[in-house]
Design a protein around this motif. Structure first.
Motif, mmCIF file in Angstrom:
data_model
loop_
_atom_site.group_PDB
_atom_site.id
_atom_site.type_symbol
_atom_site.label_atom_id
_atom_site.label_comp_id
_atom_site.label_asym_id
_atom_site.label_seq_id
_atom_site.Cartn_x
_atom_site.Cartn_y
_atom_site.Cartn_z
ATOM 1 N N LYS A 61 0.884 -1.252 -0.144
ATOM 2 C CA LYS A 61 0.028 -0.112 0.033
ATOM 3 C C LYS A 61 0.964 1.244 -0.033
ATOM 4 C CE LYS A 61 -4.222 -1.933 2.066
ATOM 5 N NZ LYS A 61 -5.164 -1.975 3.113
ATOM 6 N N ASP A 65 0.606 3.857 -2.796
ATOM 7 C CA ASP A 65 0.597 5.567 -2.632
ATOM 8 C C ASP A 65 1.877 6.395 -3.288
ATOM 9 O OD1 ASP A 65 -1.649 4.896 -1.369
ATOM 10 O OD2 ASP A 65 -0.961 5.330 0.562
ATOM 11 N N SER A 90 -6.370 9.009 1.549
ATOM 12 C CA SER A 90 -5.136 8.857 0.394
ATOM 13 C C SER A 90 -5.547 9.911 -0.495
ATOM 14 C CB SER A 90 -5.543 7.374 -0.299
ATOM 15 O OG SER A 90 -5.162 6.670 0.759
#
Length: 109
Positions: A61, A65, A90
């Motif tokens: 993750k 990102d 996010s």
């Protein structure tokens, strides 16, 4: 710009897969180069996470990102897919990053 084409990176929750696809098509037909997400972890690509231990999941993750911020670096602007006004953590971080590096920010809604 790449040649005569504006480069736009799509941002938003991956739960909005249909909206991502619709916006991507529309912006492409308007003459833009569109950069999108690599997978839809909240809407159809959940098998990506199956069997991952917590450490690997967290690193993956984090990588995704960071990768999306590099996509923002490549773009002239970002287009936020904020269905019903929804902007998650996010996406908010991507908007803040885009603004901090001087990118234009447009919104679906």
């Amino acid at each position: 710009m790449v040649g005569e084409y504006k480069v736009i990176t799509l941002c938003g929750s991956t739960r909005f897969k249909d909206e991502f696809m619709d916006v991507q098509k529309r912006l492409t037909l308007e003459g833009n180069i569109v950069i999108s997400v690599g997978l839809f972890g909240h809407a159809g690509d959940s098998e990506v996470w199956d069997g991952m231990d917590e450490g690997t999941l967290s690193k993956t993750k984090e990588m995704l990102d960071d990768m999306h911020k590099r996509k923002i670096d490549m773009a002239d602007e970002i287009f936020v897919i904020n269905v019903d006004g929804y902007i998650g953590e996010s996406t908010r971080s991507e908007i803040e990053y885009a603004e901090s590096v001087g990118k234009q920010v447009s919104y679906l809604e």
